[in-house]
Design a protein around this motif. Structure first.
Motif, short mmCIF file in Angstrom:
data_model
loop_
_atom_site.label_atom_id
_atom_site.label_comp_id
_atom_site.label_asym_id
_atom_site.label_seq_id
_atom_site.Cartn_x
_atom_site.Cartn_y
_atom_site.Cartn_z
N PRO A 243 -0.59 17.11 22.53
CA PRO A 243 -0.11 17.77 23.76
C PRO A 243 1.12 17.11 24.37
CG PRO A 243 -2.50 17.72 23.75
CD PRO A 243 -2.05 16.92 22.56
N LEU B 13 4.14 18.01 22.11
CA LEU B 13 4.45 19.43 22.24
C LEU B 13 5.16 19.70 23.56
CD1 LEU B 13 4.24 22.27 21.09
CD2 LEU B 13 1.97 22.46 22.13
N GLU C 263 7.70 25.86 18.97
CA GLU C 263 6.63 26.81 18.61
C GLU C 263 5.97 26.43 17.30
OE1 GLU C 263 5.19 29.44 20.31
OE2 GLU C 263 6.25 28.36 21.88
N GLN C 264 6.76 25.92 16.37
CA GLN C 264 6.21 25.52 15.08
C GLN C 264 5.22 24.36 15.21
OE1 GLN C 264 9.81 24.67 12.90
NE2 GLN C 264 9.96 26.73 12.05
N ARG D 105 3.04 23.99 17.59
CA ARG D 105 1.78 24.39 18.23
C ARG D 105 0.63 24.27 17.24
NH1 ARG D 105 2.22 30.10 21.11
NH2 ARG D 105 0.05 29.55 21.53
N GLY D 106 -0.43 23.59 17.67
CA GLY D 106 -1.60 23.43 16.82
C GLY D 106 -1.55 22.22 15.92
N ARG E 290 8.95 21.25 24.15
CA ARG E 290 9.17 22.44 24.97
C ARG E 290 10.15 22.15 26.10
NH1 ARG E 290 2.96 24.85 25.44
NH2 ARG E 290 3.01 26.04 23.47
#
Length: 401
Positions: free
Chosen positions: A128, A131, A120-121, A123-124, A135
């Protein structure tokens, strides 16, 4: 072990290395080495299989190398215990079922939840594909741990009563778990003396200390904001930061935050110090802070710093992480407040303005830690669990005595 060998954390080096052997519990360690030179492990044998590698290659090699421990098993091993390693825990659970040995998992940190928080940290900020990889790692770790490791564990050691309740809510029977909070080596801390000569910068100052890691995740800006408000109440207050950030990039960030805060002349940052030296600095403080950010990871933790403060007779202002709240409330060695700037500043002012109360808290905390959180006390509790898991081994030890 997830950590490198030789062990450096007190809950391994002191608890397993020194205290448990007094109750007839020996341990053989297997893992990878870090930068430290190999040292003898007096509680048993220590097998080092290569160096701990960073990156994807190291990630893939770790459980493969850990397979080597099963070729080391012999009749002297009453059980196999894995600390914080999910994939190795799964392999160990399978092998122990095949070999008819108890399998124990030592959960000092919620690793599966930690992987999810890390994803989550990112994200952004992460690409992709990266990330998605994080996940996926988090989901696989949670599935493997809760569906295949925990159900087959003969026993689960957790770090706090809050972690025990967290795992009970996930369906783990309470009778299969034991909470072992972080403790201290009272014999070491009782011999600590304050610095013979204090820095000239401290002349006429009221020293508030913080001991530990100062990375972004620990929110060191909270310490600076609390100091700013405390100085409005007590202009002589200064902050002693015993520690540093974990990485070079974060160390630059930390020093920039101190400079930008306008409080640089009221903050003494030591950087990393040897434990014995850091404790001598800490013993000079009138009080110490232990703010631990609330959340899924730290709420189930057992912070060491508050216990170290109390063991030195330094009263603590800490926030309401469950285990820390228990320590401060039961011991009477400090003040527990929410992690709020005003709450920390005003609680600190109560102690600075009332030295007799601060001294009373210091004495009460010291006595409580000796009775409840000394590793010699915790070792007795842990040894009794091993005896229940391996009664034949316990009988053999009694016969040997």
């Amino acid at each position: 072990m997830r950590d490198t060998l030789p062990p450096f954390r007190p809950d391994v080096a002191v608890l397993f290395g020194r205290e448990l052997p007094r109750f007839g519990v020996q341990s053989d360690l297997l893992g990878q080495s870090g930068k430290e030179a190999a040292a003898p492990w007096t509680a048993g044998r220590m097998w080092v299989h290569g160096r701990l590698r960073p990156g994807l290659l190291g990630e893939m090699l770790r459980p493969v190398r850990d397979l080597a421990m099963f070729w080391r098993l012999d009749k002297s091993h009453s059980l196999v215990q894995v600390r914080d390693k999910i994939r190795t825990g799964w392999i160990a659970s399978l092998m122990c079922r095949l070999r008819g040995r108890p399998f124990v998992f030592w959960m000092s940190f919620p690793m599966a939840e930690g992987f999810a928080v890390r994803a989550e940290q990112l994200r952004g900020s992460a690409s992709p594909p990266l990330l998605l990889l994080h996940r996926l790692k988090a989901r696989v770790a949670a599935w493997l741990f809760y569906q295949h490791v925990v159900p087959h564990a003969t026993h689960l050691f957790v770090q706090s009563e809050a972690m025990l309740e967290h795992m009970a809510a996930r369906g783990v029977p309470r009778e299969r778990m034991s909470a072992v909070p972080m403790g201290v080596d009272v014999s070491l801390l009782s011999s600590v003396a304050p610095l013979d000569e204090r820095p000239a910068q401290w002349s006429g100052r009221r020293v508030v200390a913080y001991l530990g890691t100062l990375g972004r995740a620990r929110d060191p800006e909270f310490l600076l904001d609390s100091l700013r408000l405390l100085r409005e109440l007590e202009p002589a207050a200064m902050l002693l930061l015993l520690g540093d950030a974990p990485s070079a990039e974060e160390r630059l960030w930390l020093r920039a935050r101190i400079a930008d805060s306008g409080l640089a002349e009221h903050v003494h940052l030591t950087g990393w110090l040897p434990q014995a030296e850091a404790l001598r600095w800490l013993a000079c403080a009138e009080l110490a802070w232990s703010p631990v950010p609330r959340g899924v990871l730290f709420d189930v933790s057992s912070p060491t710093k508050a216990v170290e403060y109390l063991a030195l007779g330094v009263p603590c202002v800490g926030n309401d992480i469950p285990d820390q709240q228990l320590v401060l409330t039961q011991s009477g060695g400090g003040i527990c407040v929410p992690m709020d700037i005003e709450a920390f500043a005003h609680a600190s002012m109560r102690l600075l303005s009332n030295p007799p109360m601060a001294r009373k808290m210091g004495s009460a905390g010291k006595a409580w830690v000796r009775q409840h959180r000394d590793y010699s006390v915790l070792a007795r509790q842990v040894a009794s669990v091993y005896e229940s898991l391996c009664p034949s081994a316990g009988q053999q030890q009694e016969q040997m005595k």
